[in-house]
Each structure stands twice: as C-alpha cells, then as structure tokens.
Design a protein around this motif. Structure first.
Motif, PDB file in Angstrom:
ATOM      1  N   VAL A  29       0.862  -1.186   0.000  1.00  0.00           N
ATOM      2  CA  VAL A  29       0.000   0.000   0.000  1.00  0.00           C
ATOM      3  C   VAL A  29       0.895   1.231   0.000  1.00  0.00           C
ATOM      4  O   VAL A  29       1.582   1.503   0.985  1.00  0.00           O
ATOM      5  CB  VAL A  29      -0.925   0.024   1.232  1.00  0.00           C
ATOM      6  N   VAL A  52      -1.380  -1.632  -4.179  1.00  0.00           N
ATOM      7  CA  VAL A  52      -2.185  -0.426  -4.035  1.00  0.00           C
ATOM      8  C   VAL A  52      -1.287   0.785  -4.210  1.00  0.00           C
ATOM      9  O   VAL A  52      -0.197   0.848  -3.620  1.00  0.00           O
ATOM     10  CB  VAL A  52      -2.867  -0.373  -2.652  1.00  0.00           C
ATOM     11  N   GLY A  87      -4.082   4.719  -1.972  1.00  0.00           N
ATOM     12  CA  GLY A  87      -5.315   3.947  -1.881  1.00  0.00           C
ATOM     13  C   GLY A  87      -6.262   4.143  -3.040  1.00  0.00           C
ATOM     14  O   GLY A  87      -7.338   3.541  -3.069  1.00  0.00           O
ATOM     15  N   ARG A 129      -5.968   3.260  -6.261  1.00  0.00           N
ATOM     16  CA  ARG A 129      -6.064   2.186  -7.250  1.00  0.00           C
ATOM     17  C   ARG A 129      -5.583   0.874  -6.643  1.00  0.00           C
ATOM     18  O   ARG A 129      -4.598   0.854  -5.889  1.00  0.00           O
ATOM     19  CB  ARG A 129      -5.255   2.518  -8.502  1.00  0.00           C
ATOM     20  N   ILE A 130      -6.269  -0.208  -6.968  1.00  0.00           N
ATOM     21  CA  ILE A 130      -5.940  -1.546  -6.483  1.00  0.00           C
ATOM     22  C   ILE A 130      -5.729  -2.457  -7.691  1.00  0.00           C
ATOM     23  O   ILE A 130      -6.573  -2.502  -8.598  1.00  0.00           O
ATOM     24  CB  ILE A 130      -7.071  -2.131  -5.619  1.00  0.00           C
ATOM     25  N   TRP A 134     -13.681  -1.078  -6.984  1.00  0.00           N
ATOM     26  CA  TRP A 134     -13.058   0.023  -6.254  1.00  0.00           C
ATOM     27  C   TRP A 134     -12.877   1.237  -7.166  1.00  0.00           C
ATOM     28  O   TRP A 134     -13.146   2.377  -6.770  1.00  0.00           O
ATOM     29  CB  TRP A 134     -11.718  -0.435  -5.691  1.00  0.00           C
ATOM     30  N   ILE A 164     -14.110   5.205  -6.755  1.00  0.00           N
ATOM     31  CA  ILE A 164     -13.182   6.331  -6.697  1.00  0.00           C
ATOM     32  C   ILE A 164     -13.397   7.307  -7.852  1.00  0.00           C
ATOM     33  O   ILE A 164     -13.134   8.510  -7.722  1.00  0.00           O
ATOM     34  CB  ILE A 164     -11.727   5.808  -6.698  1.00  0.00           C
ATOM     35  N   SER A 178     -10.975   7.297  -0.637  1.00  0.00           N
ATOM     36  CA  SER A 178      -9.718   6.601  -0.853  1.00  0.00           C
ATOM     37  C   SER A 178      -8.918   6.649   0.449  1.00  0.00           C
ATOM     38  O   SER A 178      -9.488   6.574   1.531  1.00  0.00           O
ATOM     39  CB  SER A 178      -8.967   7.274  -2.013  1.00  0.00           C
ATOM     40  N   LYS A 200      -5.175   5.190   2.505  1.00  0.00           N
ATOM     41  CA  LYS A 200      -4.630   3.858   2.793  1.00  0.00           C
ATOM     42  C   LYS A 200      -5.525   3.063   3.740  1.00  0.00           C
ATOM     43  O   LYS A 200      -5.742   1.863   3.543  1.00  0.00           O
ATOM     44  CB  LYS A 200      -3.230   3.999   3.389  1.00  0.00           C
ATOM     45  N   ASN A 232      -8.841   3.285   4.380  1.00  0.00           N
ATOM     46  CA  ASN A 232     -10.090   2.841   3.765  1.00  0.00           C
ATOM     47  C   ASN A 232      -9.843   1.708   2.776  1.00  0.00           C
ATOM     48  O   ASN A 232     -10.614   0.737   2.716  1.00  0.00           O
ATOM     49  CB  ASN A 232     -10.765   4.012   3.038  1.00  0.00           C
ATOM     50  N   CYS A 233      -8.784   1.824   1.994  1.00  0.00           N
ATOM     51  CA  CYS A 233      -8.463   0.787   1.022  1.00  0.00           C
ATOM     52  C   CYS A 233      -8.103  -0.528   1.715  1.00  0.00           C
ATOM     53  O   CYS A 233      -8.548  -1.604   1.310  1.00  0.00           O
ATOM     54  CB  CYS A 233      -7.300   1.270   0.156  1.00  0.00           C
ATOM     55  N   TYR A 242     -11.197  -2.232   3.089  1.00  0.00           N
ATOM     56  CA  TYR A 242     -11.905  -2.880   1.984  1.00  0.00           C
ATOM     57  C   TYR A 242     -11.253  -4.215   1.620  1.00  0.00           C
ATOM     58  O   TYR A 242     -11.926  -5.240   1.444  1.00  0.00           O
ATOM     59  CB  TYR A 242     -11.893  -1.917   0.793  1.00  0.00           C
TER      60      TYR A 242
END
Length: 440
Positions: A161, A183, A187, A189-190, A240, A244, A339, A341, A343-344, A347
């Motif tokens: 991340v 990531v 956060g 884009r995954i 995701w 976003i 977004s 770090k 929150n991502c 998820y």
C-alpha cells in the motif's frame, strides 16, 4: 514508455515495464537494463477469478486468518544516503537490489532477505504446505489449490500500500516483493497479479480489466523461490475504481494521463484547478485518482510558506468536503476521502478474508490485520490495525505518536545504536509479524 488509447472496460497502459533477469546487487551495483516486452499477453482466465479475493474466498470452506499491509518507501525499500555507516549497506552483505529511480529522483534498495521473508510470510511453513497434496472433492481427487496450500501452511495475504503514482509502481514491480494486491496513489487504485500464459496473442484476447501491455518479469535474487520468478500482469479492481471515479470523488478522466487538468472532471480536479490558480505547481503525471504538491516545485514565495501550507492541510483547513490529504516524503498528497490507505486496507481485508458484506463487522483491520509503515500518511492505517511495526520513523509527527503510546501497538524495529537500520530493521519487522502469526 508506451501509451495506448483508452478502451472501455480495459485499463490503458500508462507505463509498460518488464525486467530482464538480474542478479542481486551490492551497494555499488547499477539497476539492470529492462528491455521492452511484447505489448500484449494472454492471461490465465481461470486465475482471473481466483485473483479477485472475494470470489476466491467464497469457493473455499476455510480462509486466511490474518492479512498484512505494508508501505514501500522507508518500510520495505530504503535509501543509501540515509544509511551511511551501516555495515550491511556499505559491505553489500547479502544481495541488495536497487529499485529504479522514481519520478521525483529517489532511488531505494531492498534486501534479498526482505524478499525471502515476504515470500515466507505469504506462503507459510513449507512442511505444512508439502503435506497438502491431494484431497477428495465431491468424490473425485483434485490438486488442492495454491491458495489452500498457503492457508494450510499458515500463509497470509500480503498487500503493498503506497502513495506512489501508478507509473512508478509499474516501473518498480520487477524488484518489489510478490504480493496479493498492489495499491498505489494513496489507496486510489488496487491491482491484483495474474499469471501470464503466453506473450504473443492479439489485444482482443486481453482479459477484461487487465493492464494492457504490462508483462512483469521479476528480477532474480539470492535464494529466490521459483514461484517468485514467474511472469505476471495486473488486473485492476473495477469495483473500487468505479467508487473512486465518481464525480464527487476523482472523476473518470484522470485514467487518461494525457488528459489536461482543465478537462478533468471530478471534485478532486476542481480543487486542483483552484490551487493552480493560486500559483501552486501540481504534480499529476502518472496519477489517476490523486495529485501531489511538492515543495521543490513551488516558486520562492510559496516554498517559503510551505510548512504553513502543510500544517493547514493537516488540520483540513481549506480542504473541500469529500477530499482527503496526507503528507508523504515531505510532499502533500490529495485524493478522494473515500480513498486513503486505511479505507483501502479495510476494503481489502474484508475481501481477502471472506468478510465482504459482513454486517456484524467481525472481520476488520483491528481484529485481523498487521501493518508495516514509517510516515505520516500511514498513521491512520497503522492505528486501525491490530499492531504496526515501523522499520524507520520518517517524521517528527510519527516519532511523537510512537513516544506517546504505551499499548504495544506501535513498535519501532530500528535500532541505530545496534546497527539495525534500513533493511535489517525491515527484516526484524517481518520476523516480528511472523512471530505474531504463529502465536496461538
């Protein structure tokens, strides 16, 4: 560098990089050359489903018990100029691999032992994995999936991340630890890894959601397990991304890196234009869902008051509702509030551990995740996890936070007096997490 026109439901190639196989280097070595690979590849269609953690979890009666999230710069990768006098760096003790320079000019090193420990973290105990060979499945005998073997061996999902731009992530992939998800953009884009079957197919065969043209050939390092050397590509988490890229967040236009600022829709870019009108120079190159404000890019007047600007951002003064910001490497990163770090990671821990849609909230970062980090932009994620380990402390704010807590949830593994700095501190953090995972 190659670019491709944007295609519906496919991810345009922003930065196309694969690595020639490279031997691990000492501190005096140069990064290996990286010749271009074919612009298209066939991905394993069966692996596309298994790469998506929620789909994979639903197909198994047992799931991973924990997950580990790690920052990259200052955590897994370190910078020789900050490690003067440390024997393990100067002596080239055991395979230090140089990462390519980022767009801002920083260039890190990562140790071969760090890469081996990350593999062990993901795959667990080799003996336990070996005992999982076959099992009956509805009357038939089938090979247990690699994922099930990892679970049986005590392995866990490992997620990188970072606040780095997407283009920098793609460039560094051959040198970074193999992970279950990558990531970037704080956060925004995954991406999940996908094995490559062959590299000579037409673009029409490309998997939906895959990054077109990206084939990653991992650089070799001492003691590299064969599975870490297999080529792979990436597929983006479109659920995701759809969240976003809403108009009240980053909007849809930043995914085309050639789209100028004045044409980018979305609340994020509305704020970027407002800052630009005030004279701030913004860095949006390689970013789809974030932008960076770097002190070094500002005129003398704005540079002289940049500390005040950073402090105001930390207090959210002037930051529109619906947007978030954090400091990273002395810069300010701005991104959608959905977004970030933390929150991502929240998820992803639910997707990997089978708690997606769990109304009771029984799976969370606090109950099921460990973290490795070093800087201000990691703090929210670190405090949300069961425990966080810091191989370095990148800011006075993080140092004050560590000194103010006595609950054991933030542990600094760096020991300058004992010579445990840089890669050795990272290795100590990984070993500490694996010790936690093995405890009852």
């Amino acid at each position: 560098l190659l670019s491709a026109r944007r295609r519906t439901h496919r991810i345009p190639l922003l930065f196309f990089f694969s690595s020639a196989t490279a031997a691990a280097s000492s501190s005096s070595a140069q990064p290996p050359s990286m010749p271009p690979m074919p612009a298209s590849a066939v991905l394993d269609s069966d692996a596309i489903t298994s790469a998506m953690p929620d789909a994979a979890a639903s197909s198994l009666s047992s799931t991973y018990k924990r997950a580990v999230f790690s920052d990259v710069d200052g955590t897994l990768a370190h910078y020789p100029k900050n490690l003067q006098g440390v024997g393990s760096i100067d002596d080239g003790e055991e395979g230090l691999i140089y990462l390519p320079p980022s767009k801002t000019g920083t260039r890190g090193v990562i140790s071969a032992r760090t890469l081996r420990l990350c593999h062990e973290l993901r795959h667990g105990d080799a003996a336990a994995r070996a005992s999982s060979s076959d099992e009956d499945d509805e009357g038939g005998t089938t090979a247990i999936s690699e994922r099930k073997k990892r679970i049986n061996g005590g392995g866990v999902p490992f997620v990188l991340v970072s606040g780095m731009r997407t283009t920098t992530l793609f460039q560094r992939l051959p040198y970074l630890p193999r992970a279950d998800a990558y990531v970037c953009e704080s956060g925004g884009r995954i991406f999940y890894p996908l094995p490559v079957l062959r590299e000579d197919a037409s673009r029409e065969d490309a998997a939906e959601g895959a990054v077109e043209g990206l084939v990653v050939r991992p650089a070799a390092y001492p003691g590299m397990p064969p599975s870490d050397g297999t080529p792979f590509s990436l597929v983006e988490d479109m659920r995701w991304r759809n969240q976003i890229s809403r108009p009240d967040a980053a909007g849809p236009d930043g995914y085309d890196d050639d789209c100028p600022l004045e044409r980018r829709r979305g609340k994020l870019w509305d704020f970027a234009r407002a800052l630009s009108r005030k004279g701030y120079v913004l860095d949006k190159s390689g970013y789809a869902a974030a932008f960076r404000i770097n002190r070094r890019h500002q005129n003398d007047n704005l540079a002289s008051t940049f500390d005040d600007f950073v402090e105001k951002c930390a207090e959210r003064e002037g930051i529109p509702e619906g947007l978030g910001c954090s400091t990273n490497l002395g810069c300010v990163d701005v991104y959608p509030a959905t977004s970030g770090k933390k929150n991502c990671a929240e998820y992803l821990v639910r997707r990997f551990l089978g708690g997606d849609g769990d109304a009771k909230g029984t799976i969370s970062l606090q109950t099921h995740a460990f973290c490795m980090c070093d800087d201000d932009n990691d703090v929210e994620m670190a405090l949300a996890c069961r425990a966080a380990y810091l191989p370095s402390v990148a800011s006075d704010g993080v140092r004050r936070l560590v000194d103010s807590r006595n609950d054991g949830r933030l542990t600094v593994t760096e020991d300058a007096e004992g010579g445990v700095v840089g890669p050795p501190a990272t290795e100590a953090a990984l070993e500490a997490i694996m010790g936690e995972l093995r405890s009852p």
